[in-house]
Design a protein around this motif. Structure first.
Motif, mmCIF file in Angstrom:
data_model
loop_
_atom_site.group_PDB
_atom_site.id
_atom_site.type_symbol
_atom_site.label_atom_id
_atom_site.label_comp_id
_atom_site.label_asym_id
_atom_site.label_seq_id
_atom_site.Cartn_x
_atom_site.Cartn_y
_atom_site.Cartn_z
ATOM 1 N N TYR A 187 0.801 -1.223 0.000
ATOM 2 C CA TYR A 187 0.000 0.000 0.000
ATOM 3 C C TYR A 187 0.838 1.280 0.000
ATOM 4 C CZ TYR A 187 -4.825 -1.759 0.331
ATOM 5 O OH TYR A 187 -6.062 -2.299 0.069
ATOM 6 N N ARG A 188 2.134 1.170 0.259
ATOM 7 C CA ARG A 188 2.916 2.415 0.180
ATOM 8 C C ARG A 188 2.854 3.013 -1.236
ATOM 9 N NH1 ARG A 188 8.344 -0.492 -1.307
ATOM 10 N NH2 ARG A 188 7.308 -1.162 -3.195
ATOM 11 N N ASP A 189 2.533 2.173 -2.245
ATOM 12 C CA ASP A 189 2.455 2.674 -3.620
ATOM 13 C C ASP A 189 1.074 3.227 -3.974
ATOM 14 O OD1 ASP A 189 5.060 1.796 -4.027
ATOM 15 O OD2 ASP A 189 4.408 -0.169 -4.773
ATOM 16 N N TRP A 190 0.195 3.353 -2.981
ATOM 17 C CA TRP A 190 -1.187 3.746 -3.258
ATOM 18 C C TRP A 190 -1.516 5.132 -2.715
ATOM 19 C CZ3 TRP A 190 -5.495 0.186 -4.705
ATOM 20 C CH2 TRP A 190 -5.021 -1.039 -5.200
ATOM 21 N N HIS A 191 -0.543 5.767 -2.062
ATOM 22 C CA HIS A 191 -0.780 7.111 -1.525
ATOM 23 C C HIS A 191 0.555 7.788 -1.264
ATOM 24 C CE1 HIS A 191 0.325 5.134 2.077
ATOM 25 N NE2 HIS A 191 -0.879 4.813 2.514
ATOM 26 N N VAL A 192 0.518 9.006 -0.756
ATOM 27 C CA VAL A 192 1.751 9.780 -0.609
ATOM 28 C C VAL A 192 2.631 9.287 0.553
ATOM 29 C CG1 VAL A 192 2.697 12.087 -0.199
ATOM 30 C CG2 VAL A 192 0.751 11.791 -1.762
ATOM 31 N N PRO A 193 2.097 9.018 1.733
ATOM 32 C CA PRO A 193 2.984 8.628 2.828
ATOM 33 C C PRO A 193 3.611 7.247 2.603
ATOM 34 C CG PRO A 193 0.781 9.151 3.650
ATOM 35 C CD PRO A 193 0.694 9.084 2.162
ATOM 36 N N LEU A 194 4.661 6.966 3.324
ATOM 37 C CA LEU A 194 5.222 5.610 3.328
ATOM 38 C C LEU A 194 4.566 4.811 4.469
ATOM 39 C CD1 LEU A 194 7.256 3.380 2.545
ATOM 40 C CD2 LEU A 194 8.883 4.476 4.110
ATOM 41 N N GLY A 195 4.824 5.238 5.696
ATOM 42 C CA GLY A 195 4.283 4.526 6.854
ATOM 43 C C GLY A 195 2.764 4.629 6.888
ATOM 44 N N ARG A 196 2.142 3.612 7.425
ATOM 45 C CA ARG A 196 0.673 3.646 7.508
ATOM 46 C C ARG A 196 0.165 2.823 8.676
ATOM 47 N NH1 ARG A 196 -2.483 0.601 4.272
ATOM 48 N NH2 ARG A 196 -3.347 2.538 3.445
ATOM 49 N N ARG A 197 -0.907 3.348 9.294
ATOM 50 C CA ARG A 197 -1.516 2.687 10.439
ATOM 51 C C ARG A 197 -2.396 1.525 9.983
ATOM 52 N NH1 ARG A 197 -4.549 4.919 13.966
ATOM 53 N NH2 ARG A 197 -6.045 5.957 12.626
ATOM 54 N N PHE A 198 -2.732 0.685 10.949
ATOM 55 C CA PHE A 198 -3.665 -0.420 10.703
ATOM 56 C C PHE A 198 -5.069 0.167 10.873
ATOM 57 C CE2 PHE A 198 -4.198 -5.238 11.881
ATOM 58 C CZ PHE A 198 -5.148 -5.375 10.887
ATOM 59 N N ARG A 199 -5.503 0.960 9.869
ATOM 60 C CA ARG A 199 -6.782 1.663 9.989
ATOM 61 C C ARG A 199 -7.981 0.754 9.761
ATOM 62 N NH1 ARG A 199 -4.571 5.628 6.462
ATOM 63 N NH2 ARG A 199 -4.016 7.535 7.567
ATOM 64 N N SER A 200 -7.768 -0.313 8.983
ATOM 65 C CA SER A 200 -8.925 -1.112 8.568
ATOM 66 C C SER A 200 -9.526 -1.920 9.715
ATOM 67 C CB SER A 200 -8.513 -2.060 7.448
ATOM 68 O OG SER A 200 -7.407 -2.842 7.859
#
Ligand SMILES: *Cc1c(COP(=O)(O)O)cnc(C)c1O
Length: 463
Positions: free
Chosen positions: A336-349
């Protein structure tokens, strides 16, 4: 903190949140502090020595709560809702507890696969094109922080597509209605677009596709390159619905990227009887809505889909050596890093899955229909009273009206109602400058008696 203390304070804080939600109705909706009060109530410098956690917690009641504007209050009728639920809060807690970074499938497979799954669920629940499901289709969904991020991302992909096709960036043009959210202009500006056109709206504040078609033709005649158009399903001002199918006709005729901003109203598509409002959605390139507005999922949680994920990924994928992971090279795993601007991402789902499973589609549908019923009931009372005039249709949970005595009377009414502290409303302006009141019904705890109380206040304070 020793884990035994964490356990004790954790239980105490869950109780604190439950007490807060159980009693929030008794508080004035708006914060009761003056500017600077919150800051002055806390240590001026970060403490050198550890403080007791009791001391830290004591400030929650003493300093923080008076400085809170209570968005979870059932008398919250301002802006749009930012509703939440116990299930969502618990999902947030677990996500923080796991503390994972889900930028690659391999950095936490569950974070990626749960997100894939719930976004596929939502495709079906909202009547979106099944080709947007990541498991079967060329499209796919991703959770972003906000609708603003989703729109910005769509703008960047649209720009890249046009630039790769040979267009000069300075000639690219973005279109949306004059009633689109400010994030469209902001996203377009951040994406480097110099030309952003506000298209005129019709008598119900929806984009006029003929005006759009003319603007596109004029720009082409002038040597510019129409690049992206944003339709809004449920504008922020009055929940107007742009005609997605007609806009898609213009977009397809000119090879323009078509993004749909359904930030607020997307949730309502869980009700089949409302889906005619997104007629034509199968023709668009990208779509976003915010579960963090009306789907009982606390901020932040914005769902974004593209009809063809390859265009998104080819725009946003960069591969430094430290991120080259064997598992991620396969076609099966999504990074998912290739699906938006940030690299790091939370476990939002996780919080969204907790909500969708524990409410069930039926549960969410029930509450959404109830909010809409309450809004329509209020709009009927307003329509039946000669002191008030509705200024827009009520397709969802937002009622827009004015005082017939004019702008000053409308503003005075909003001020008087808000001064009671029992409910909160916002005023806005129509394209012609007329002031109106927005009553947005969508808080998790809002039921008939809260809307009745609001009506009683409007009735007694309208003069
Ligand atoms: C609320 C809203 C937005 C902005 O949402 P964020 O998630 O806060 O960025 C964008 N568009 C519309 C139509 C909205 O109602």
């Amino acid at each position: 903190m020793p884990l035994d203390d964490f356990r004790r304070y954790g239980h105490q804080l869950v109780d604190w949140v439950a007490d807060y939600l159980a009693t929030v109705e008794r508080r004035p909706v708006l914060a009761t502090v003056a500017p600077g009060d919150v800051r002055a109530g806390l240590p001026a410098r970060a403490p050198d020595r550890p403080e007791s956690f009791e001391a830290v917690l004591a400030d929650l009641d003493r300093v923080i709560l008076p400085g809170i504007t209570h968005w979870q209050h059932p008398g919250w009728f301002a802006y749009f809702p930012a509703n939440s639920s116990p299930e969502s809060i618990l999902g947030e807690l677990v996500s923080a507890g796991l503390g994972v970074q889900g930028m690659l499938w391999s950095t936490s497979p569950a974070a990626t696969e749960v997100e894939n799954l719930v976004l596929d669920w939502l495709v079906d629940l909202l009547g979106l094109p099944s080709s947007w499901r990541i498991d079967t289709g060329p499209g796919g969904g991703v959770l972003q922080m906000s609708a603003s991020d989703s729109t910005h991302t769509a703008m960047v992909v649209a720009r890249e597509r046009a630039v790769r096709a040979g267009a000069e960036i300075g000639r690219l043009v973005v279109y949306s209605s004059s009633q689109a959210h400010s994030s469209v202009e902001k996203g377009a500006r951040v994406a480097g677009f110099g030309h952003v056109r506000a298209i005129a709206v019709d008598e119900v504040h929806a984009m006029d596709p003929l005006v759009l078609a003319h603007a596109v033709q004029r720009d082409r005649d002038d040597g510019l390159v129409p690049c992206a158009v944003v339709s809004t399903m449920g504008t922020t001002g009055t929940t107007a619905v742009d005609p997605v199918r007609s806009v898609a006709g213009v977009a397809q005729a000119h090879g323009i990227w078509h993004h749909v901003d359904a930030a607020y109203a997307g949730t309502a598509m869980i009700c089949p009887e409302l889906r005619h409002l997104q007629d034509g959605v199968e023709l668009v390139d990208s779509y976003a809505f915010n579960p963090h507005k009306w789907m009982f999922t606390n901020f932040d949680c914005s769902a974004f889909w593209v009809a063809d994920r390859r265009e998104l990924i080819s725009t946003l994928s960069v591969l430094p050596p430290y991120l080259r992971e064997a598992a991620s090279q396969s076609d099966v795993a999504v990074d998912y890093r290739d699906w938006h601007v940030p690299l790091g991402r939370r476990f939002r789902s996780l919080k969204l899955m907790f909500v969708l499973r524990s409410y069930g589609a039926e549960g969410i549908r029930h509450h959404v229909r109830e909010h809409i019923r309450l809004a329509r009931g209020l709009s009927e009372r307003l329509a039946g009273d000669p002191r008030f005039a509705l200024v827009a249709p009520v397709p969802f949970g937002l009622v827009c009206f004015r005082h017939v005595d004019g702008d000053d009377a409308t503003r005075a009414l909003v001020a008087a109602v808000n001064a009671t502290g029992r409910v909160h409303l916002t005023a806005s302006e129509l394209p012609d400058g007329t002031t109106f009141v927005r009553v947005s019904v969508g808080q998790t705890g809002t039921v008939q008696r809260h809307v009745d109380a609001l009506w009683a206040l409007l009735d007694s304070l309208a003069g």
